[in-house]
Design an enzyme around this catalytic site. Structure first.
Site, PDB file in Angstrom:
ATOM      1  N   ARG A 143      -2.785   3.561  -7.168  1.00  0.00           N
ATOM      2  CA  ARG A 143      -3.310   2.306  -7.707  1.00  0.00           C
ATOM      3  C   ARG A 143      -4.811   2.511  -7.863  1.00  0.00           C
ATOM      4  O   ARG A 143      -5.531   2.538  -6.865  1.00  0.00           O
ATOM      5  CB  ARG A 143      -3.020   1.183  -6.693  1.00  0.00           C
ATOM      6  CG  ARG A 143      -3.324  -0.217  -7.156  1.00  0.00           C
ATOM      7  CD  ARG A 143      -3.238  -1.214  -6.002  1.00  0.00           C
ATOM      8  NE  ARG A 143      -4.439  -1.191  -5.177  1.00  0.00           N
ATOM      9  CZ  ARG A 143      -4.537  -1.763  -3.971  1.00  0.00           C
ATOM     10  NH1 ARG A 143      -3.503  -2.398  -3.440  1.00  0.00           N
ATOM     11  NH2 ARG A 143      -5.665  -1.702  -3.294  1.00  0.00           N
ATOM     12  N   HIS A 157      -6.129  -4.342  -5.587  1.00  0.00           N
ATOM     13  CA  HIS A 157      -4.799  -4.945  -5.783  1.00  0.00           C
ATOM     14  C   HIS A 157      -4.791  -5.877  -7.000  1.00  0.00           C
ATOM     15  O   HIS A 157      -3.886  -5.817  -7.833  1.00  0.00           O
ATOM     16  CB  HIS A 157      -4.392  -5.712  -4.519  1.00  0.00           C
ATOM     17  CG  HIS A 157      -3.147  -6.512  -4.686  1.00  0.00           C
ATOM     18  ND1 HIS A 157      -1.900  -5.937  -4.758  1.00  0.00           N
ATOM     19  CD2 HIS A 157      -2.955  -7.856  -4.852  1.00  0.00           C
ATOM     20  CE1 HIS A 157      -0.983  -6.894  -4.933  1.00  0.00           C
ATOM     21  NE2 HIS A 157      -1.601  -8.054  -4.999  1.00  0.00           N
ATOM     22  N   TYR A 165     -11.423  -2.125   2.581  1.00  0.00           N
ATOM     23  CA  TYR A 165     -10.431  -1.521   3.475  1.00  0.00           C
ATOM     24  C   TYR A 165     -10.144  -0.048   3.160  1.00  0.00           C
ATOM     25  O   TYR A 165      -9.273   0.554   3.774  1.00  0.00           O
ATOM     26  CB  TYR A 165      -9.121  -2.346   3.492  1.00  0.00           C
ATOM     27  CG  TYR A 165      -8.512  -2.634   2.132  1.00  0.00           C
ATOM     28  CD1 TYR A 165      -7.637  -1.735   1.529  1.00  0.00           C
ATOM     29  CD2 TYR A 165      -8.798  -3.811   1.450  1.00  0.00           C
ATOM     30  CE1 TYR A 165      -7.064  -1.996   0.291  1.00  0.00           C
ATOM     31  CE2 TYR A 165      -8.241  -4.087   0.201  1.00  0.00           C
ATOM     32  CZ  TYR A 165      -7.375  -3.179  -0.366  1.00  0.00           C
ATOM     33  OH  TYR A 165      -6.802  -3.437  -1.595  1.00  0.00           O
TER      34      TYR A 165
HETATM   35  C1  TPP Z   1       8.190 -12.727  -1.135  1.00  0.00           C
HETATM   36  C2  TPP Z   1       6.705 -12.493  -1.267  1.00  0.00           C
HETATM   37  N1  TPP Z   1       5.984 -12.182  -0.172  1.00  0.00           N
HETATM   38  C3  TPP Z   1       4.666 -11.954  -0.287  1.00  0.00           C
HETATM   39  C4  TPP Z   1       4.044 -12.046  -1.510  1.00  0.00           C
HETATM   40  C5  TPP Z   1       2.539 -11.787  -1.635  1.00  0.00           C
HETATM   41  N2  TPP Z   1       2.339 -10.486  -2.267  1.00  0.00           N
HETATM   42  C6  TPP Z   1       2.080 -10.356  -3.588  1.00  0.00           C
HETATM   43  S1  TPP Z   1       1.906  -8.781  -4.067  1.00  0.00           S
HETATM   44  C7  TPP Z   1       2.155  -8.210  -2.492  1.00  0.00           C
HETATM   45  C8  TPP Z   1       2.084  -6.738  -2.186  1.00  0.00           C
HETATM   46  C9  TPP Z   1       3.214  -5.984  -2.784  1.00  0.00           C
HETATM   47  O1  TPP Z   1       2.967  -4.607  -2.566  1.00  0.00           O
HETATM   48  P1  TPP Z   1       3.880  -3.534  -3.270  1.00  0.00           P
HETATM   49  O2  TPP Z   1       5.297  -3.991  -3.269  1.00  0.00           O
HETATM   50  O3  TPP Z   1       3.607  -2.208  -2.663  1.00  0.00           O
HETATM   51  O4  TPP Z   1       3.417  -3.588  -4.795  1.00  0.00           O
HETATM   52  P2  TPP Z   1       1.998  -3.160  -5.416  1.00  0.00           P
HETATM   53  O5  TPP Z   1       1.215  -4.436  -5.545  1.00  0.00           O
HETATM   54  O6  TPP Z   1       1.365  -2.192  -4.498  1.00  0.00           O
HETATM   55  O7  TPP Z   1       2.312  -2.556  -6.739  1.00  0.00           O
HETATM   56  C10 TPP Z   1       2.369  -9.264  -1.618  1.00  0.00           C
HETATM   57  C11 TPP Z   1       2.593  -9.117  -0.172  1.00  0.00           C
HETATM   58  C12 TPP Z   1       4.831 -12.394  -2.629  1.00  0.00           C
HETATM   59  N3  TPP Z   1       4.312 -12.482  -3.856  1.00  0.00           N
HETATM   60  N4  TPP Z   1       6.162 -12.599  -2.486  1.00  0.00           N
END
Ligand code: TPP
Ligand code: MG
Length: 335
Positions: free
Chosen positions: A251, A255, A264
């Site tokens: 990435r 985020h 971080y």
């Molecule tokens: C069910 C749920 N829990 C928490 C969130 C908050 N949230 C949004 S993105 C994210 C991180 C997801 O990380 P990853 O699956 O590794 O995807 P990346 O963003 O790294 O591509 C979180 C915790 C959410 N949108 N939905």
């Protein structure tokens, strides 16, 4: 788990036109993505969440799908995938500027919540992992109708720890559904590194528990991604069932536009990651092979910037939604 590699890349194993098209799609998404960050930092777009660094696997998967026949249940980083399937920079800039003609949601969803009825892209929900269940349901419907379309769904590695992941893979595997589960493993769930998310280094290892193939591929190597995606899509289309396809990638941004990863991650860590950018690596390879001549890549970039300039100007003058339409699609309508 199988680890996929590209071996020696030659014109013989993936033809030159395909390589050029892969590069064009990757660069087009990158140029548009960078524009979204600019629009955000100028205060014109409220939010952006980026696919920069994720382009290789998305383009590889998209180029193995049949637009209009296959289905996509995406997640928020899938800008490149939606472009390969036929969405346009205009469609996406209309969305980030919340314009009435935004085909994703008429300006109602957050940016990067993709959806296009015309391109069989189902609307992205904010709760992560739900899209895998939607994909299993779509593939079940296709099977009951006797169709041989494929449904691709994608997810980040952090989200694979959610219960919906297990339910979707178990169901799709048991019923041999035509789903390709793509995991874009960028090593972080917002600020949480992968070691704190799961006890296995490879999401693909989990496939064993469902009796389906699990393949882990270098997500910076677009040729390896292309071949792996081709196998998974063909397997699904021929009735052999789902594949869990994990791409390990980086990435290359925070985020989202509301995050600052410098809080971080160390400067050294971030600099080291930049060295793995899939795009310049692929460009050098194509130039070494003579598939891109000197100047081709820069000419292409300028052409794509012009397309995004035109899309930005178009979207800026487009109409906002009418205030009285604010509650449309929120409550059931009277007949
Ligand atoms: C069910 C749920 N829990 C928490 C969130 C908050 N949230 C949004 S993105 C994210 C991180 C997801 O990380 P990853 O699956 O590794 O995807 P990346 O963003 O790294 O591509 C979180 C915790 C959410 N949108 N939905
Ligand atoms: Mg992640």
């Amino acid at each position: 788990m199988v680890v996929a590699r590209s071996h020696a890349v030659t014109r013989e194993n993936v033809d030159a036109d395909t390589l050029r098209t892969l590069y064009r799609h990757m660069l087009r998404s990158r140029v548009l993505d960078e524009r979204m960050w600019v629009l955000n930092r100028q205060g014109r777009a409220p939010f952006w969440i980026s696919g920069i660094g994720h382009e290789a696997i998305q383009v590889a998967v998209g180029m193995n799908m049949e637009p209009g026949r296959d289905w996509l249940a995406p997640y928020y980083r899938d800008l490149a995938l939606t472009l390969v399937l036929g969405m346009t920079p205009r469609d996406h800039i209309l969305s980030v500027l919340a314009k009435a003609d935004d085909p994703n949601s008429g300006g109602r969803q957050m940016p990067a919540h993709y959806g296009s009825r015309a391109h069989n892209i189902i609307s992205t929900g904010s709760p992560v992992t739900t899209q895998l269940l939607h994909a299993a349901g779509i593939a079940l419907a296709m099977k009951m109708r006797g169709e041989d379309s494929v449904c691709v769904t994608s997810i980040g590695e952090g989200s694979t720890s959610g219960g919906d992941f297990h339910e979707a893979l178990n169901f799709a595997a048991t019923h041999k559904l035509a789903v390709v589960f793509v995991v874009e493993n960028n090593g972080y769930a917002i600020s949480v590194p992968v070691e704190k998310q799961m006890a296995t280094p490879n999401v693909a290892d989990r496939a064993l528990a469902y009796g389906i193939p699990g393949v882990s591929v270098d997500g910076n190597d677009v040729i390896a991604c292309y071949r792996t995606a081709r196998d998974a899509v063909q397997r699904a289309r021929s009735g052999l069932g789902p594949t869990l396809l994990e791409a390990k990638l980086h990435r290359l941004t925070s985020h989202s536009s509301d995050d600052d990863q410098r809080r971080y991650r160390s400067a050294d860590d971030l600099a080291a990651e930049r060295a793995h950018d899939c795009l310049p690596h692929f460009r050098s390879m194509l130039e070494d092979l003579g598939i891109l001549a000197p100047g081709d890549a820069e000419r292409l970039r300028l052409e794509l910037v012009a397309e995004v300039d035109e899309a930005t100007a178009f979207a800026e003058q487009a109409a906002d939604p009418l205030a009285e339409s604010a509650l449309l699609h929120v409550y059931a309508e009277d007949d």
